[in-house]
Write an enzyme that holds these catalytic residues in place. Structure first.
Site, short mmCIF file in Angstrom:
data_model
loop_
_atom_site.label_atom_id
_atom_site.label_comp_id
_atom_site.label_asym_id
_atom_site.label_seq_id
_atom_site.Cartn_x
_atom_site.Cartn_y
_atom_site.Cartn_z
N SER D 114 0.83 -1.20 0.00
CA SER D 114 0.00 0.00 0.00
C SER D 114 0.86 1.25 0.00
CB SER D 114 -0.88 0.01 1.26
OG SER D 114 -1.50 1.26 1.42
N TYR D 139 -1.90 5.75 -4.76
CA TYR D 139 -2.92 6.80 -4.75
C TYR D 139 -2.31 7.97 -5.51
CZ TYR D 139 -5.48 4.28 -1.09
OH TYR D 139 -6.19 3.34 -0.39
N THR D 165 -5.05 2.74 -7.74
CA THR D 165 -6.37 2.70 -7.12
C THR D 165 -7.24 3.81 -7.71
OG1 THR D 165 -5.58 1.76 -5.06
CG2 THR D 165 -7.61 3.05 -4.95
N LYS D 242 -6.99 -0.79 -10.42
CA LYS D 242 -7.66 -1.42 -9.28
C LYS D 242 -8.88 -0.59 -8.86
CE LYS D 242 -6.71 -2.89 -4.51
NZ LYS D 242 -7.46 -1.90 -3.74
N HIS D 266 -13.02 -2.41 -2.73
CA HIS D 266 -12.15 -1.84 -1.69
C HIS D 266 -12.54 -2.38 -0.30
CE1 HIS D 266 -9.22 1.75 -1.53
NE2 HIS D 266 -9.20 1.26 -0.32
#
Lengths: 371, 371, 371, 371
Positions: D114, D139, D165, D242, D266
């Site tokens: 992440s 992100y 994402t 994603k 998510h």
């Protein structure tokens, strides 16, 4: 009157026997009997699958004479309900499989003995004076000598058929057994494998624990449909293929010479998340239509009406597993007999209430599905 | 105001009467009234079957005048709600069927008396000064003299119709009754069979227990549709066939001269796992379309809206069973009257809220099924 | 940040306000607000009906600028969420409808005042300095002078529309209110009917209890679609027909000159067992396609995503009822403002998360039904 | 044997790890991990969505050799199960992402790190001696220098792919986090943003709380499909998109050059009330049929059979999120390894029980939907 009295209690339905077993058996034994695989979704689905099927009565029919008799592989039975193979009956009652077999014999119904019985093939046969309608359930051992030995003993003891289990090449994962490190108590044994050098050789020690481990891990993973012929040849007995869950495998069973297919998900103990026998039954009946092969089901049968529904959807015979163990835990042979009596009474009553005077009268239009 | 006060409590809906009965009646009486067969799946389904049906209101209609009146077999009633036959009213209240009949009479609605009443055919008729709209429910006894006697007495006492029960040739298996060894208290009796030599001959002793056992086991299992004509001939009354659960049997009822079909699963007390009256109703209406035969339903009716839904789906009359007993347990005649008042108020209110001014306005488009 | 602090608690969603109201309001007030009719099946269905609708996001869309603004009957609003008419706001907070109206005004959203408000038409208008977007909900009184008076006062006070309630000619039966013998506390009144000789004449005494009884029983049961024109003529305002539950009545509303149809089941308080607004919405949209008429819904809206779903299915505006009362009970005006803020935040967030930058972007393909 | 012992407890399934985490982690950490958005309907749906899918075994197949190996974006893995990106592993165990990465590496499976890890891109790579199959989840920061920096560091540290994402431009509203005022404990940090002047400039103070706030509010709301090319150019790595939830966006991903689509909601943390990955999977497979693009899913995977079902419905790879955190909380790296072992054992066992010897054998006919 279908009311059984035992230990100060009245038993009027299978659930009463279930409750008694839950209250009286040892936890590890109960867990072994009761568990399904993983999340037990299939275990629950088995029970649920009957609820959406409804009996459709036709009334003002003369029901003066009701006949529940039927036959299985040429053997006449008092009703089309038999005992599915379940392991380790002595966990439920000291008389174990002898009590079970005698109750089945007294009632004139069929019993299929598990490979993993705590009473031997021979002793079970003897308990009914070789008059019982006994089948032998086979786990196909990787050591063909062991398998051959079992098949020949079954034939020699007068068993009427072999039921080959095809859905348990590995064990389903029943979580409680693993947490309990479940194994057989020392005062009982896998009776069909006692004194067998072949099997003991697989084990470093002779404890029941290691025998159990070896047994569960000695399935022949390579067998295929081609091996059915060998079993029939060795056993010289009709062959039931147990573990069918779709039309395709049912057709292969027919093609490779099976005398019967047994639709089952192994009491929810193998794959968690598969169809129930009742869900599969219609497509198997359709696939085998016109053949002589017989069709059996088990899984979740707890009432005479469950039997009725399975027959209506095309089953030739319906087997019960855990109810037999619950009966055994509730007084031994007399408890098992009471279970049989109650199921018979329920089946007969539902036939009377829906205007069917014989098993053959129960047909596809006798039930409907709730929308 | 549809609020009934009794024993320090307010009753505003049928469930309030139910709760009161649960708290005040003897356990064996309650078990007898409340039980369904076996797992009570049908009992629960009866209540559930109304929930998926929705009222479809049409608004800005002039609803200044609402008329709930209807008729049944030519008898004018204040609303199309009647009392289904239920046995043994004196278990709920000492006045028993007299109280029930008087409440029905006061409200101008129909009541069907059970063969197994604790007040006789004659005494019930007398309680309404022979002015009540009374039907007589018949269990067809294997001894035709007994059956003949009942039919003739009903006719003689001014009953308006015979309702032949066809779904109870044997009793459904209600487990609690068997565990309770339920039988009639000694201070009440099967009033229609008192002093009947014929029936006493069936019994070794004269106890109510043995009379009950004999009654429940004296149904004629051989009767068929052909026997309807005999009943009509003996009774000289219109004949309702009670226990219909599919179009095929409804058509046979029509063919063999029935004046009405009564769709019911006997309050969930006979087959456990069959359709509800509401589920069956549309196909029976379709099958009988164009005929003069009337169509009745019962099972799970607890609100005026349930009645509304049944009417919309094609029923001519709707019967209530347990709600009458709950009312009877809540103050006798006045409790039964309160039950009637509440149902009437609910029916009328739902008519107002959905723009229907008469029973005939309630048609198939007045309801829809939730998807 | 959409977190509201009050009385030592954090409120982050409408359910938090609901819980607070449940813990702090008087039981009779709560019962009045919370109850649905009869078994409250419709009440529950309203909440359930959103769960089967799923938002279908389209991503990697530029969401730098989100605009939630909309309009209703020509009035610009900050979002398409308004306050449905609910009675007796002073039961929740002493400031009552003034607090509610000021919160709506501050947020730039519409509020529909109930006929049964505890603050008068004039005082509510005054609380927003006549700047609020106010509608007036009308129960059509059998005394046309009363009805005329209400309509003219609404017009005179600057209300923007009349919402005629058509689904409450009689009250739904809310059991708790009847058990509670619910009536208005003596220190508040039906403010729109104070000092009205016309209404007082209907009542033997001047107590709020008897006024309430008279009001609830003074609906004109004879009005029909033909009367819409009269209302528009007297009020000189756009007319919303509130209580539509199918395409047929929606079409009649259009035909008889309504400016908007409001699909609602009255918060589950009238018919118990009818469709929810969300269930009815698609067929009404289909029926009114191509017309200028606006379509509103209410019932069970508790989240911004509920609003989103209603808009996607074709609603032009979405109204909330009980959430306003929960907010009012949680600090008065500031509590109501917090409810608005949370719903706005939730709506906006769901637009961002699904790639919609304006209300018009939310269309039929923005949602799907779970199978 | 797939039984893990830790802290005096036996762990035999993912739920055992879940229970242990529930009992041992701090409430705010648990709430952060466990929460879904709003009413958590999607969170629950993820778990439910597997239950209606059934495995359809084909038996009497030679299962002597089972191969669970697969590949992902050209990287060979021991099974098609990888670790989905989840933030803040040090909340579960002090070793955090290092433990996770080492467990994945030891098992030969892929892990996606992440952006919001508590261990840096570089340190995670180092923990596996740069031998792990690591992906980096991005992100897209509004400050392109920050985004560029992350992409280049991932490439430099040997990560195999970027997972962009697209479903979290704003945070889903998880109520407990807002009530908890959740923020990072002072002794851990957003390791990928430490010492970055660029990000600190966004914040008035340097506290982890303000960094967290800034991070969560620094997504670039304006990016669109056109920006995929830029990411691939900067990172020089395959790109996974994603957050796909329908066929239309899957087709756009393909069109704009994605190497894989990751179907996910998510973990139920963004939109509350959308489809589950399993529900969406069939339509995405249909839309992308014939292309080289890979298809991944996550959400609600708790058993090897869940993986099996996703593969059968067309997924190339299945990711787990919370189960990794539950393992981490149950003994760090060894707990994560145990989670992997159990899932591998379950997957393999279900392949054996259903007659599949390789991942490629698991096809659409291997499962069916319960009606």
């Amino acid at each position: 009157m279908p009311v059984y009295q035992y230990d100060g209690k009245s038993f009027v339905c299978i659930d009463d026997f279930h409750q008694y077993a839950l209250q009286t058996l040892a936890k590890t034994s109960l867990d072994y009997y009761e568990s399904g695989a993983e999340d037990e979704l299939t275990l629950k689905a088995n029970l649920e699958s009957f609820k959406n099927i409804l009996i459709n009565p036709r009334l003002l029919v003369d029901i003066s004479h009701i006949d529940t008799s039927s036959s299985i592989l040429g053997n006449k039975v008092s009703m089309p309900i038999g005992f599915a193979p379940t392991a380790l009956h002595r966990l439920a009652h000291d008389e174990g499989e002898k009590a079970t077999a005698k109750a089945a014999f007294d009632a004139g119904i069929a019993m299929c003995l598990s490979s993993y019985s705590t009473t031997s093939i021979e002793d079970v046969a003897l308990s009914t004076n070789h008059q019982g309608i006994l089948f032998f359930q086979l786990y196909f051992n990787i050591n063909r000598e062991i398998t051959t030995n079992l098949l020949k003993r079954a034939h020699a003891s007068g068993y009427k058929a072999i039921a080959l289990t095809i859905d348990a090449q590995v064990s389903g994962f029943r979580r409680k057994d693993h947490k309990n490190k479940f194994t057989l108590p020392s005062y009982m044994s896998f009776a069909n494998f006692e004194n067998q050098e072949l099997l003991q050789n697989l084990s470093a020690t002779n404890s029941s624990s290691s025998v159990m481990h070896n047994l569960l891990n000695s399935a022949d993973h390579s067998i295929t449909w081609e091996d059915l012929a060998w079993i029939k040849e060795i056993s010289q007995l009709p062959l039931i293929v147990k573990g069918i869950l779709n039309a395709e495998d049912a057709e292969l069973a027919l093609k490779f010479g099976a005398d019967a297919v047994w639709i089952t998900n192994h009491g929810g103990r193998q794959i968690d998340g598969c169809r129930t026998a009742i869900e599969v039954l219609p497509e198997v009946c359709e696939a085998l239509k016109g053949s002589e092969i017989e069709i059996y089901v088990d899984g979740g049968v707890r009432k005479g009406s469950d039997v009725y529904k399975a027959l209506a959807l095309g089953a030739d015979h319906v087997f019960i597993g855990r109810p037999v163990l619950y009966g055994l835990a509730s007084g031994g042979q007399q408890g098992v007999s009471a279970v049989i009596n109650i199921l018979h009474d329920e089946l007969q009553r539902n036939m009377q209430l829906s205007g069917k005077v014989s098993i053959k009268n129960i047909t596809r239009t006798s039930v409907m599905f709730r929308k």
